[in-house]
Design an enzyme around this catalytic site. Structure first.
Site, short mmCIF file in Angstrom:
data_model
loop_
_atom_site.label_atom_id
_atom_site.label_comp_id
_atom_site.label_asym_id
_atom_site.label_seq_id
_atom_site.Cartn_x
_atom_site.Cartn_y
_atom_site.Cartn_z
N ARG A 1 -23.73 -15.64 -1.97
CA ARG A 1 -23.82 -16.25 -0.64
C ARG A 1 -25.29 -16.36 -0.24
NH1 ARG A 1 -21.98 -19.50 3.42
NH2 ARG A 1 -22.33 -18.58 5.47
N GLU B 1 -6.71 14.05 12.28
CA GLU B 1 -6.90 15.19 13.17
C GLU B 1 -6.11 16.40 12.69
OE1 GLU B 1 -8.14 11.55 15.07
OE2 GLU B 1 -6.23 12.08 14.11
N GLY C 1 -18.60 -14.34 9.37
CA GLY C 1 -17.40 -14.94 9.96
C GLY C 1 -16.25 -15.06 8.98
N GLN D 1 0.68 16.61 -2.87
CA GLN D 1 0.69 15.48 -3.80
C GLN D 1 0.70 14.16 -3.04
OE1 GLN D 1 2.62 15.66 -7.57
NE2 GLN D 1 3.63 13.67 -7.33
N GLU D 2 1.45 14.10 -1.94
CA GLU D 2 1.45 12.87 -1.15
C GLU D 2 0.05 12.57 -0.63
OE1 GLU D 2 3.50 10.97 2.91
OE2 GLU D 2 4.28 12.84 2.05
N GLU E 1 9.61 10.76 13.17
CA GLU E 1 10.54 10.35 14.23
C GLU E 1 9.77 9.72 15.38
OE1 GLU E 1 13.92 13.75 13.32
OE2 GLU E 1 12.96 13.68 15.30
N PRO E 2 10.47 8.92 16.22
CA PRO E 2 9.77 8.18 17.28
C PRO E 2 8.94 9.05 18.22
CG PRO E 2 12.00 7.34 16.99
CD PRO E 2 11.89 8.54 16.11
#
Length: 384
Positions: free
Chosen positions: A273, A372, A345, A246-247, A132-133
């Site tokens: 390169r 955290e 770059g 699981q997530e 939620e916000p």
């Protein structure tokens, strides 16, 4: 480093995923990026291949044979999606790996018959409404409410940062049903987005993962019936805690697969390169850096594979899932930041995959519980 957790069936499945991605997905990546989302043709195609039904029993149109659940197939799918880009792994992961278990394990037979067959085919697209916000990772203090009115529940509130939110047909919404019980007073509802009272905000303008559809949503006197309650009343917080490992493991698998793909491409770039008359990979600084990154990736892979094996056997702990999530996201961001530096770059140009991957990865230290929060869970387990 040889990986031993997958057998011939898993590798055969991996090849089928790779063929599908090369044929059905990679030619359309620019379109997905421009549209800020995956179109329904993608979902139907993924459903036809069985990729959306790994958690869904065969009787409801999924791929899960009775007693044969094996999370390693989920991990293979996630790895291959993440090697294309993080947005793809995120969107499919939310639908097939994260929301699906709620619909399989917490629902009634009527709900499973109603939702699961179209869910497995991609006709019914899923999302989960937790964040939620003003709450973020603090799920116990969410403010969306569901008030009982006869045989109905009236939902009011809002959610944000919802992956698949703009195109979802069904959202598993966490709402407060017994405010006096705090965390023990949260319930889950299956909210079909065609219901009156459901409103979408705009597709959110993110720093990365342009191919992913992320939205805000709100509920204004939205009515659902008792038949839309998922799981027992006031057990939503416990259910979310049950399925979060699981997530978080899904996140860890995707994080490292994404980083390893870009690292492999960066090693190849260092071979080709040239600067000061030789490939940049021959400079000691570049050799030492890439040696460190490959080693860090291999060590991290060993731990994540251990977690995948444990989860497939039903033994993954929430604390180990938290370790895998925070460590893999940290390692991913470190690897990709160095890969940008090796590209010079060009690494800062959006036309290069490394630049887009670097942007895409930053959110992984925030979502599914910030790093955290993961450290707090680990610290508490230490008795601190």
């Amino acid at each position: 480093m040889e990986r031993t957790i997958y057998d011939a069936d898993h590798e055969s499945f991996r090849e089928s995923v790779r063929e599908f991605l090369a044929r059905e997905v990679e030619p359309h990546l620019e379109k997905y990026e421009q549209n800020h989302g995956l179109d329904r043709e993608f979902w139907r195609a993924a459903g036809a291949q069985g990729f959306l039904g790994l958690e869904i029993p065969e009787q409801y149109g999924g791929q899960l044979e009775p007693g044969a659940g094996d999370y390693r197939f989920n991990a293979v799918l996630t790895e291959e999606l993440a090697r294309v880009n993080m947005a793809l792994a995120s969107c499919v992961g939310i639908h097939a790996d994260i929301v699906a278990p709620y619909l399989v394990h917490l629902t009634t037979e009527e709900q499973r018959e109603r939702w699961l067959p179209p869910y497995a085919t991609g006709e019914l697209l899923g999302a989960i409404g937790m964040t939620e916000p003003s709450v973020g990772s603090d799920l116990a203090n969410l403010r969306t409410t569901a008030v009982q009115d006869g045989d109905s529940w009236v939902i009011n509130g809002s959610k944000t940062f919802i992956t698949n939110g703009f195109s979802a047909d069904l959202v598993v919404v966490a709402a407060r049903t017994s405010p006096e019980k705090k965390a023990k007073g949260i319930s889950l509802f299956g909210v079909e987005t065609a219901n009156p009272g459901f409103a979408l905000g705009r597709k959110l303008d993110k720093v990365g993962q342009d191919e992913s559809d992320t939205a805000e949503m709100s509920f204004t006197d939205l009515r659902v019936s008792n038949d839309d309650l998922i799981g027992p009343l006031d057990t939503g917080f416990v259910s979310m805690m049950q399925f979060l490992p699981q997530e978080r493991l899904n996140c860890a698998v995707a994080n490292l697969a994404h980083a390893r793909q870009i690292l492999d491409e960066t090693i190849q770039y260092a071979k080709e390169r040239e600067a000061f008359g030789q490939p940049i990979g021959r400079f000691q600084n570049t050799q030492f850096l890439l040696a460190e990154l490959v080693t860090k990736a291999d060590v991290t892979q060993a731990f994540i594979d251990q977690c995948v094996t444990a989860h497939a056997a039903g033994r993954l702990t929430p604390v180990d899932a938290a370790k895998a999530k925070w460590w893999s996201s940290q390692v991913q961001n470190e690897i990709l930041d160095h890969c940008v530096q090796v590209h010079g770059g060009y690494g800062y140009m959006n036309e290069y995959r490394v630049a887009r991957a670097w942007r895409d990865a930053r959110v992984t230290k925030i979502w599914a519980g910030s790093n955290e929060i993961m450290k707090m869970l680990i610290g508490r387990d230490l008795g601190l």
